[in-house]
Design a protein around this motif. Structure first.
Motif, PDB file in Angstrom:
ATOM      1  N   GLN A   1       0.829  -1.199   0.000  1.00 23.16           N
ATOM      2  CA  GLN A   1       0.000   0.000   0.000  1.00 23.16           C
ATOM      3  C   GLN A   1       0.871   1.260   0.000  1.00 23.16           C
ATOM      4  O   GLN A   1       2.065   1.212   0.313  1.00 23.16           O
ATOM      5  CB  GLN A   1      -0.900   0.012   1.245  1.00 23.16           C
ATOM      6  CG  GLN A   1      -1.838  -1.179   1.336  1.00 23.16           C
ATOM      7  CD  GLN A   1      -2.826  -1.223   0.188  1.00 23.16           C
ATOM      8  OE1 GLN A   1      -3.443  -0.223  -0.153  1.00 23.16           O
ATOM      9  NE2 GLN A   1      -2.972  -2.382  -0.431  1.00 23.16           N
ATOM     10  N   ARG A   2       0.251   2.394  -0.325  1.00 26.40           N
ATOM     11  CA  ARG A   2       0.926   3.696  -0.293  1.00 26.40           C
ATOM     12  C   ARG A   2       1.602   3.890   1.073  1.00 26.40           C
ATOM     13  O   ARG A   2       1.071   3.484   2.098  1.00 26.40           O
ATOM     14  CB  ARG A   2      -0.081   4.823  -0.525  1.00 26.40           C
ATOM     15  CG  ARG A   2       0.545   6.212  -0.502  1.00 26.40           C
ATOM     16  CD  ARG A   2      -0.476   7.321  -0.634  1.00 26.40           C
ATOM     17  NE  ARG A   2      -1.285   7.225  -1.824  1.00 26.40           N
ATOM     18  CZ  ARG A   2      -0.948   7.684  -3.042  1.00 26.40           C
ATOM     19  NH1 ARG A   2       0.218   8.253  -3.218  1.00 26.40           N
ATOM     20  NH2 ARG A   2      -1.766   7.557  -4.052  1.00 26.40           N
ATOM     21  N   ASP A   3       2.779   4.487   1.062  1.00 26.31           N
ATOM     22  CA  ASP A   3       3.590   4.831   2.236  1.00 26.31           C
ATOM     23  C   ASP A   3       4.295   3.651   2.900  1.00 26.31           C
ATOM     24  O   ASP A   3       4.939   3.821   3.928  1.00 26.31           O
ATOM     25  CB  ASP A   3       2.781   5.608   3.284  1.00 26.31           C
ATOM     26  CG  ASP A   3       2.329   6.973   2.766  1.00 26.31           C
ATOM     27  OD1 ASP A   3       3.009   7.532   1.878  1.00 26.31           O
ATOM     28  OD2 ASP A   3       1.296   7.474   3.251  1.00 26.31           O
ATOM     29  N   VAL A   4       4.202   2.453   2.325  1.00 24.07           N
ATOM     30  CA  VAL A   4       4.998   1.328   2.835  1.00 24.07           C
ATOM     31  C   VAL A   4       6.445   1.569   2.411  1.00 24.07           C
ATOM     32  O   VAL A   4       6.727   1.979   1.282  1.00 24.07           O
ATOM     33  CB  VAL A   4       4.476  -0.022   2.293  1.00 24.07           C
ATOM     34  CG1 VAL A   4       5.477  -1.147   2.564  1.00 24.07           C
ATOM     35  CG2 VAL A   4       3.135  -0.345   2.914  1.00 24.07           C
ATOM     36  N   ILE A   5       7.358   1.315   3.339  1.00 25.59           N
ATOM     37  CA  ILE A   5       8.784   1.522   3.081  1.00 25.59           C
ATOM     38  C   ILE A   5       9.436   0.187   2.749  1.00 25.59           C
ATOM     39  O   ILE A   5       9.232  -0.804   3.441  1.00 25.59           O
ATOM     40  CB  ILE A   5       9.456   2.185   4.296  1.00 25.59           C
ATOM     41  CG1 ILE A   5       8.894   3.601   4.484  1.00 25.59           C
ATOM     42  CG2 ILE A   5      10.965   2.221   4.127  1.00 25.59           C
ATOM     43  CD1 ILE A   5       9.370   4.296   5.738  1.00 25.59           C
ATOM     44  N   LEU A   6      10.208   0.179   1.653  1.00 25.75           N
ATOM     45  CA  LEU A   6      10.930  -1.008   1.206  1.00 25.75           C
ATOM     46  C   LEU A   6      12.416  -0.677   1.116  1.00 25.75           C
ATOM     47  O   LEU A   6      12.784   0.446   0.763  1.00 25.75           O
ATOM     48  CB  LEU A   6      10.434  -1.455  -0.173  1.00 25.75           C
ATOM     49  CG  LEU A   6       8.944  -1.748  -0.308  1.00 25.75           C
ATOM     50  CD1 LEU A   6       8.573  -1.920  -1.774  1.00 25.75           C
ATOM     51  CD2 LEU A   6       8.575  -2.983   0.491  1.00 25.75           C
ATOM     52  N   GLU A   7      13.262  -1.645   1.400  1.00 21.76           N
ATOM     53  CA  GLU A   7      14.694  -1.433   1.263  1.00 21.76           C
ATOM     54  C   GLU A   7      15.062  -1.380  -0.215  1.00 21.76           C
ATOM     55  O   GLU A   7      14.635  -2.207  -1.007  1.00 21.76           O
ATOM     56  CB  GLU A   7      15.466  -2.552   1.952  1.00 21.76           C
ATOM     57  CG  GLU A   7      16.961  -2.327   1.960  1.00 21.76           C
ATOM     58  CD  GLU A   7      17.732  -3.404   2.696  1.00 21.76           C
ATOM     59  OE1 GLU A   7      18.962  -3.465   2.515  1.00 21.76           O
ATOM     60  OE2 GLU A   7      17.112  -4.195   3.434  1.00 21.76           O
ATOM     61  N   TRP A   8      15.863  -0.395  -0.584  1.00 19.80           N
ATOM     62  CA  TRP A   8      16.313  -0.207  -1.963  1.00 19.80           C
ATOM     63  C   TRP A   8      17.570  -1.059  -2.166  1.00 19.80           C
ATOM     64  O   TRP A   8      18.550  -0.910  -1.457  1.00 19.80           O
ATOM     65  CB  TRP A   8      16.629   1.267  -2.171  1.00 19.80           C
ATOM     66  CG  TRP A   8      17.124   1.642  -3.530  1.00 19.80           C
ATOM     67  CD1 TRP A   8      16.383   1.933  -4.615  1.00 19.80           C
ATOM     68  CD2 TRP A   8      18.490   1.823  -3.933  1.00 19.80           C
ATOM     69  NE1 TRP A   8      17.192   2.275  -5.672  1.00 19.80           N
ATOM     70  CE2 TRP A   8      18.487   2.207  -5.285  1.00 19.80           C
ATOM     71  CE3 TRP A   8      19.707   1.680  -3.294  1.00 19.80           C
ATOM     72  CZ2 TRP A   8      19.645   2.465  -5.987  1.00 19.80           C
ATOM     73  CZ3 TRP A   8      20.871   1.933  -3.997  1.00 19.80           C
ATOM     74  CH2 TRP A   8      20.831   2.321  -5.329  1.00 19.80           C
ATOM     75  N   LEU A   9      17.502  -1.970  -3.129  1.00 20.85           N
ATOM     76  CA  LEU A   9      18.648  -2.832  -3.419  1.00 20.85           C
ATOM     77  C   LEU A   9      19.360  -2.443  -4.711  1.00 20.85           C
ATOM     78  O   LEU A   9      20.396  -3.029  -5.031  1.00 20.85           O
ATOM     79  CB  LEU A   9      18.208  -4.299  -3.476  1.00 20.85           C
ATOM     80  CG  LEU A   9      17.595  -4.862  -2.190  1.00 20.85           C
ATOM     81  CD1 LEU A   9      17.156  -6.310  -2.383  1.00 20.85           C
ATOM     82  CD2 LEU A   9      18.547  -4.743  -1.012  1.00 20.85           C
ATOM     83  N   GLY A  10      18.799  -1.505  -5.458  1.00 19.41           N
ATOM     84  CA  GLY A  10      19.467  -1.027  -6.662  1.00 19.41           C
ATOM     85  C   GLY A  10      18.524  -0.735  -7.806  1.00 19.41           C
ATOM     86  O   GLY A  10      17.385  -1.194  -7.818  1.00 19.41           O
ATOM     87  N   MET A  11      19.023   0.044  -8.766  1.00 19.14           N
ATOM     88  CA  MET A  11      18.283   0.362  -9.987  1.00 19.14           C
ATOM     89  C   MET A  11      18.584  -0.702 -11.026  1.00 19.14           C
ATOM     90  O   MET A  11      19.698  -1.194 -11.129  1.00 19.14           O
ATOM     91  CB  MET A  11      18.702   1.711 -10.566  1.00 19.14           C
ATOM     92  CG  MET A  11      18.086   2.926  -9.900  1.00 19.14           C
ATOM     93  SD  MET A  11      16.297   3.014  -9.992  1.00 19.14           S
ATOM     94  CE  MET A  11      15.993   3.273 -11.707  1.00 19.14           C
ATOM     95  N   ILE A  12      17.559  -1.022 -11.799  1.00 13.77           N
ATOM     96  CA  ILE A  12      17.681  -1.993 -12.873  1.00 13.77           C
ATOM     97  C   ILE A  12      17.330  -1.274 -14.170  1.00 13.77           C
ATOM     98  O   ILE A  12      16.441  -0.421 -14.195  1.00 13.77           O
ATOM     99  CB  ILE A  12      16.720  -3.189 -12.652  1.00 13.77           C
ATOM    100  CG1 ILE A  12      16.908  -3.788 -11.257  1.00 13.77           C
ATOM    101  CG2 ILE A  12      16.873  -4.234 -13.736  1.00 13.77           C
ATOM    102  CD1 ILE A  12      18.277  -4.345 -10.988  1.00 13.77           C
TER     103      ILE A  12
END
Length: 161
Positions: free
Chosen positions: A125-136
């Motif tokens: 859902q909106r505003d859930v935070i996810l760890e960024w592992l990189g751009m593809i």
């Protein structure tokens, strides 16, 4: 006569140097604007201020892992922008280099591979935070949910890229 030529030569050289510095600084500014630096809040409850001082007005409290865009760095402080566009100051000791992104669409779709035809792993859902592992390549971001699931989401569905 020689003195006059010297002054004109010095003036012309000075003007040429000024124009060169103006274009060089414009290029540096354009490069800085195109390369955003995102960091995250490192502590569970961090106060953000309207100026780089503990005596400044307290604006709000940010939670851990909230992604922030760095605008300015000064000794001990960073001026940051949040996902709403609000500007504030945070002590740099409360910042982590570990990056996170925030879902900015009503529902974020996280896929097994960077392709919308691949299996959907989960939705957030909106505003859930996810760890960024990189751009593809192709506008995808590799992310990790706090529960450990790893997948790919379109970059236009998150803030903090």
């Amino acid at each position: 006569m020689t003195f006059r030529r010297f002054n004109i030569g010095v003036f012309a050289a000075s003007m040429l140097l000024s124009v060169f510095l103006l274009f060089a600084s414009a290029k540096v500014c354009a490069q800085a604007e195109s390369q955003h630096e995102f960091l995250s809040v490192a502590t569970p409850a961090t106060i953000l201020y309207d100026a780089p001082s503990l005596n400044a007005e307290k604006l709000y409290v940010a939670s851990i892992n909230l992604p922030l865009e760095v605008m300015v760095k000064v000794v001990g402080w960073m001026k940051v922008r949040d996902h709403h566009g609000h500007l504030a100051w945070i002590e740099d000791s409360h910042i982590s280099t570990k990056r996170f992104v925030l879902i900015n669409s009503p529902v974020g779709h996280i896929y097994l591979s960077p392709d919308q035809a691949s299996p959907l792993i989960f939705q957030a859902q909106r505003d859930v935070i996810l760890e960024w592992l990189g751009m593809i390549a192709g506008g995808w971001v590799k992310v990790k949910h706090q529960d450990g699931q790893i997948g790919y989401i379109r970059a236009d569905q998150v803030w903090g890229v």
